[in-house]
Design an enzyme around this catalytic site. Structure first.
Site, PDB file in Angstrom:
ATOM      1  N   GLY A 251       5.505  10.239  -6.733  1.00 43.57           N
ATOM      2  CA  GLY A 251       5.931   9.299  -5.694  1.00 43.57           C
ATOM      3  C   GLY A 251       6.837   8.227  -6.274  1.00 43.57           C
ATOM      4  O   GLY A 251       6.811   7.074  -5.854  1.00 43.57           O
TER       5      GLY A 251
ATOM      6  N   SER B 133      10.055   8.006  -6.062  1.00 42.73           N
ATOM      7  CA  SER B 133      11.337   7.830  -5.369  1.00 42.73           C
ATOM      8  C   SER B 133      11.408   6.547  -4.546  1.00 42.73           C
ATOM      9  O   SER B 133      12.507   6.065  -4.262  1.00 42.73           O
ATOM     10  CB  SER B 133      11.595   9.033  -4.450  1.00 42.73           C
ATOM     11  OG  SER B 133      10.459   9.316  -3.658  1.00 42.73           O
ATOM     12  N   ARG B 134      10.248   6.027  -4.157  1.00 47.66           N
ATOM     13  CA  ARG B 134      10.268   4.866  -3.251  1.00 47.66           C
ATOM     14  C   ARG B 134       9.109   3.930  -3.573  1.00 47.66           C
ATOM     15  O   ARG B 134       8.178   4.296  -4.286  1.00 47.66           O
ATOM     16  CB  ARG B 134      10.144   5.331  -1.790  1.00 47.66           C
ATOM     17  CG  ARG B 134      11.328   6.131  -1.323  1.00 47.66           C
ATOM     18  CD  ARG B 134      11.269   6.470   0.151  1.00 47.66           C
ATOM     19  NE  ARG B 134      10.339   7.556   0.430  1.00 47.66           N
ATOM     20  CZ  ARG B 134       9.330   7.496   1.289  1.00 47.66           C
ATOM     21  NH1 ARG B 134       9.118   6.385   1.958  1.00 47.66           N
ATOM     22  NH2 ARG B 134       8.536   8.529   1.484  1.00 47.66           N
TER      23      ARG B 134
ATOM     24  N   ASP C 126       5.641  19.018  -4.673  1.00 54.41           N
ATOM     25  CA  ASP C 126       4.614  18.608  -3.719  1.00 54.41           C
ATOM     26  C   ASP C 126       3.323  18.480  -4.515  1.00 54.41           C
ATOM     27  O   ASP C 126       2.782  19.487  -4.996  1.00 54.41           O
ATOM     28  CB  ASP C 126       4.479  19.668  -2.613  1.00 54.41           C
ATOM     29  CG  ASP C 126       3.389  19.314  -1.615  1.00 54.41           C
ATOM     30  OD1 ASP C 126       2.645  18.330  -1.834  1.00 54.41           O
ATOM     31  OD2 ASP C 126       3.279  20.026  -0.598  1.00 54.41           O
TER      32      ASP C 126
ATOM     33  N   ASN D 177       0.591   8.291  -8.261  1.00 56.79           N
ATOM     34  CA  ASN D 177       0.894   7.261  -7.255  1.00 56.79           C
ATOM     35  C   ASN D 177       1.196   7.842  -5.875  1.00 56.79           C
ATOM     36  O   ASN D 177       1.000   7.163  -4.862  1.00 56.79           O
ATOM     37  CB  ASN D 177       2.096   6.441  -7.758  1.00 56.79           C
ATOM     38  CG  ASN D 177       2.745   5.633  -6.663  1.00 56.79           C
ATOM     39  OD1 ASN D 177       2.249   4.575  -6.282  1.00 56.79           O
ATOM     40  ND2 ASN D 177       3.858   6.130  -6.121  1.00 56.79           N
TER      41      ASN D 177
ATOM     42  N   SER E  96      -6.799   1.897  -3.297  1.00 54.14           N
ATOM     43  CA  SER E  96      -6.409   0.953  -2.240  1.00 54.14           C
ATOM     44  C   SER E  96      -7.508  -0.078  -2.023  1.00 54.14           C
ATOM     45  O   SER E  96      -8.698   0.235  -2.152  1.00 54.14           O
ATOM     46  CB  SER E  96      -6.168   1.706  -0.926  1.00 54.14           C
ATOM     47  OG  SER E  96      -6.044   0.796   0.152  1.00 54.14           O
TER      48      SER E  96
ATOM     49  N   TYR F  86      -8.116   7.597   5.403  1.00 52.68           N
ATOM     50  CA  TYR F  86      -7.280   7.135   4.269  1.00 52.68           C
ATOM     51  C   TYR F  86      -8.167   6.431   3.238  1.00 52.68           C
ATOM     52  O   TYR F  86      -8.093   6.717   2.033  1.00 52.68           O
ATOM     53  CB  TYR F  86      -6.200   6.194   4.792  1.00 52.68           C
ATOM     54  CG  TYR F  86      -5.369   5.553   3.703  1.00 52.68           C
ATOM     55  CD1 TYR F  86      -4.313   6.239   3.101  1.00 52.68           C
ATOM     56  CD2 TYR F  86      -5.627   4.249   3.273  1.00 52.68           C
ATOM     57  CE1 TYR F  86      -3.547   5.653   2.096  1.00 52.68           C
ATOM     58  CE2 TYR F  86      -4.871   3.653   2.279  1.00 52.68           C
ATOM     59  CZ  TYR F  86      -3.822   4.354   1.696  1.00 52.68           C
ATOM     60  OH  TYR F  86      -3.072   3.763   0.709  1.00 52.68           O
TER      61      TYR F  86
ATOM     62  N   ALA G 233     -11.344   6.734   2.754  1.00 52.63           N
ATOM     63  CA  ALA G 233     -12.244   7.697   2.102  1.00 52.63           C
ATOM     64  C   ALA G 233     -11.492   8.499   1.049  1.00 52.63           C
ATOM     65  O   ALA G 233     -12.029   8.791  -0.024  1.00 52.63           O
ATOM     66  CB  ALA G 233     -12.854   8.625   3.146  1.00 52.63           C
TER      67      ALA G 233
HETATM   68  N1  NAP Z   1       2.013  -0.065   0.289  1.00 50.87           N
HETATM   69  C1  NAP Z   1       0.750  -0.483   0.317  1.00 50.87           C
HETATM   70  O1  NAP Z   1       0.411  -1.491   0.948  1.00 50.87           O
HETATM   71  C2  NAP Z   1      -0.302   0.258  -0.451  1.00 50.87           C
HETATM   72  C3  NAP Z   1      -1.557  -0.359  -0.602  1.00 50.87           C
HETATM   73  C4  NAP Z   1      -2.548   0.319  -1.309  1.00 50.87           C
HETATM   74  C5  NAP Z   1      -2.290   1.562  -1.860  1.00 50.87           C
HETATM   75  N2  NAP Z   1      -1.069   2.126  -1.675  1.00 50.87           N
HETATM   76  C6  NAP Z   1      -0.836   3.445  -2.292  1.00 50.87           C
HETATM   77  O2  NAP Z   1       0.225   3.302  -3.220  1.00 50.87           O
HETATM   78  C7  NAP Z   1       0.918   4.538  -3.345  1.00 50.87           C
HETATM   79  C8  NAP Z   1       2.398   4.297  -3.100  1.00 50.87           C
HETATM   80  O3  NAP Z   1       2.539   3.771  -1.793  1.00 50.87           O
HETATM   81  P1  NAP Z   1       3.937   3.235  -1.213  1.00 50.87           P
HETATM   82  O4  NAP Z   1       3.598   2.164  -0.257  1.00 50.87           O
HETATM   83  O5  NAP Z   1       4.882   2.983  -2.313  1.00 50.87           O
HETATM   84  O6  NAP Z   1       4.363   4.535  -0.379  1.00 50.87           O
HETATM   85  P2  NAP Z   1       5.792   4.993   0.202  1.00 50.87           P
HETATM   86  O7  NAP Z   1       6.771   3.885   0.139  1.00 50.87           O
HETATM   87  O8  NAP Z   1       5.485   5.647   1.503  1.00 50.87           O
HETATM   88  O9  NAP Z   1       6.232   6.122  -0.863  1.00 50.87           O
HETATM   89  C9  NAP Z   1       5.445   7.265  -0.981  1.00 50.87           C
HETATM   90  C10 NAP Z   1       5.917   8.062  -2.168  1.00 50.87           C
HETATM   91  O10 NAP Z   1       5.046   9.202  -2.333  1.00 50.87           O
HETATM   92  C11 NAP Z   1       5.816  10.385  -2.326  1.00 50.87           C
HETATM   93  N3  NAP Z   1       5.008  11.468  -1.766  1.00 50.87           N
HETATM   94  C12 NAP Z   1       4.311  11.477  -0.604  1.00 50.87           C
HETATM   95  N4  NAP Z   1       3.709  12.666  -0.435  1.00 50.87           N
HETATM   96  C13 NAP Z   1       4.023  13.419  -1.503  1.00 50.87           C
HETATM   97  C14 NAP Z   1       3.724  14.746  -1.913  1.00 50.87           C
HETATM   98  N5  NAP Z   1       2.953  15.559  -1.165  1.00 50.87           N
HETATM   99  N6  NAP Z   1       4.229  15.193  -3.083  1.00 50.87           N
HETATM  100  C15 NAP Z   1       5.012  14.385  -3.851  1.00 50.87           C
HETATM  101  N7  NAP Z   1       5.334  13.124  -3.528  1.00 50.87           N
HETATM  102  C16 NAP Z   1       4.845  12.651  -2.362  1.00 50.87           C
HETATM  103  C17 NAP Z   1       7.067  10.063  -1.529  1.00 50.87           C
HETATM  104  O11 NAP Z   1       8.120  10.969  -1.855  1.00 50.87           O
HETATM  105  P3  NAP Z   1       9.442  11.101  -0.893  1.00 50.87           P
HETATM  106  O12 NAP Z   1      10.256   9.857  -1.124  1.00 50.87           O
HETATM  107  O13 NAP Z   1      10.156  12.322  -1.397  1.00 50.87           O
HETATM  108  O14 NAP Z   1       8.951  11.213   0.499  1.00 50.87           O
HETATM  109  C18 NAP Z   1       7.317   8.627  -2.005  1.00 50.87           C
HETATM  110  O15 NAP Z   1       7.938   8.626  -3.277  1.00 50.87           O
HETATM  111  C19 NAP Z   1       0.263   5.484  -2.346  1.00 50.87           C
HETATM  112  O16 NAP Z   1      -0.718   6.264  -2.995  1.00 50.87           O
HETATM  113  C20 NAP Z   1      -0.401   4.539  -1.358  1.00 50.87           C
HETATM  114  O17 NAP Z   1      -1.481   5.151  -0.695  1.00 50.87           O
HETATM  115  C21 NAP Z   1      -0.062   1.509  -0.998  1.00 50.87           C
END
Ligand code: NAP
Length: 254
Positions: free
Chosen positions: A21, A23-24, A72, A99, A150, A163, A165
């Site tokens: 993950g 990329s973003r 994936d 991540n 999280s 989520y 869980a």
């Molecule tokens: N943001 C928050 O408030 C928050 C809080 C607690 C925990 N988290 C956790 O932190 C992590 C990152 O979150 P984020 O907010 O940065 O998410 P995000 O901006 O939605 O980015 C998600 C990333 O995961 C990749 N991804 C999703 N499904 C995938 C798969 N099946 N195989 C490979 N890559 C996959 C996406 O790739 P693509 O770009 O190719 O789609 C993207 O790089 C996640 O585990 C999320 O649950 C986030």
């Protein structure tokens, strides 16, 4: 683990890291931070090649090494191909940041198996798949694994039970893998962010964000870099005596 380096070398010089993950959002910030610390970084993405390539380019501009690799994380064959690609490009793998994740909201009464399977496969089973694929390539001196949990595990919100869980499963895997991998000098930890400003949280209404800000002693919401810096610590030998722990990276959210 105890690789000798000159005092001025960046703390991850000579290390290879995989960031799923990457990329973003949080993963992109982690990739940049680990590269700034001297690591060669594999930026793993699912479908967003433009964003992944942009992260890689921004890293290369600093003089550090990075590649983008599509996979994936919920698919074993795809994960194995990704790890082989990284191994061939960079050699042994010292650091793994699990991540990648997805979030789907469903109130109790409307939870269905499709959403359950998607979230558990992407958020939790992926930790097993990628960790197992990487393990044969971790050098004898050891390494560091950091998983992304999280704050919702500890402070739930309505509609996000599945989520939460799936992230509780991430915590369980983290603590158990640390026990199993300790003898190989591989640390396994997790971070548990609260609301962090990324694409994932962009749809959350402003009034909810305002309430969360008010419940955060540090008085703001997290930026991806706030989480990335904590992950980078756990991915470094500075955290060599920390394993099997979940670090709450939440600004003191109460
Ligand atoms: N943001 C928050 O408030 C928050 C809080 C607690 C925990 N988290 C956790 O932190 C992590 C990152 O979150 P984020 O907010 O940065 O998410 P995000 O901006 O939605 O980015 C998600 C990333 O995961 C990749 N991804 C999703 N499904 C995938 C798969 N099946 N195989 C490979 N890559 C996959 C996406 O790739 P693509 O770009 O190719 O789609 C993207 O790089 C996640 O585990 C999320 O649950 C986030």
């Amino acid at each position: 683990m105890s690789q000798t380096q000159s005092p001025s070398a960046p703390r991850l010089a000579g290390r290879t890291a995989i960031v799923t993950g990457g990329s973003r959002g949080i993963g992109a910030a982690v990739a940049r931070r680990l590269a700034a610390d001297g690591a060669r970084v594999a930026v793993v993405y699912r479908s967003n090649s433009n964003e992944a390539n942009a992260v890689v380019e921004s890293i290369r501009k600093t003089g550090a090494e990075a590649i983008a690799v599509q996979a994936d994380v919920a698919d074993a064959a795809s994960v194995n191909t990704m790890v082989t690609t990284v191994r061939e490009a960079f050699g042994a793998i010292d650091i793994l940041i699990n991540n990648a994740g997805i979030l789907e909201g469903q109130p109790v009464g409307e939870i269905d198996q499709t959403s359950f399977d998607a979230q558990f496969r992407t958020n939790a089973f992926s930790v097993i798949l990628v960790t197992q694929a990487v393990l044969p390539h971790v050098p004898a001196r050891g390494g560091h694994i950091v998983n992304v949990s999280s704050s919702l595990v500890y402070r739930p919100r309505a509609g996000l039970a599945v989520y939460a869980a799936s992230k509780a499963a991430v915590d369980g895997l983290t603590h158990a893998f640390a026990v199993e991998l300790g003898p190989r000098n591989i640390t396994v930890n997790a971070v548990a962010p609260a609301l962090t400003r990324t694409d994932m949280t962009a749809p959350i209404p402003d009034e909810v964000k305002d309430r969360m800000r008010e419940s955060t002693p540090l008085g703001r919401l997290a930026e991806p870099e706030d989480i990335a810096d904590a992950i980078a610590f756990l991915a470094s030998d500075d955290a060599r005596w920390v394993t099997g722990r979940t670090l709450k990276t939440d600004g003191g959210f109460i």
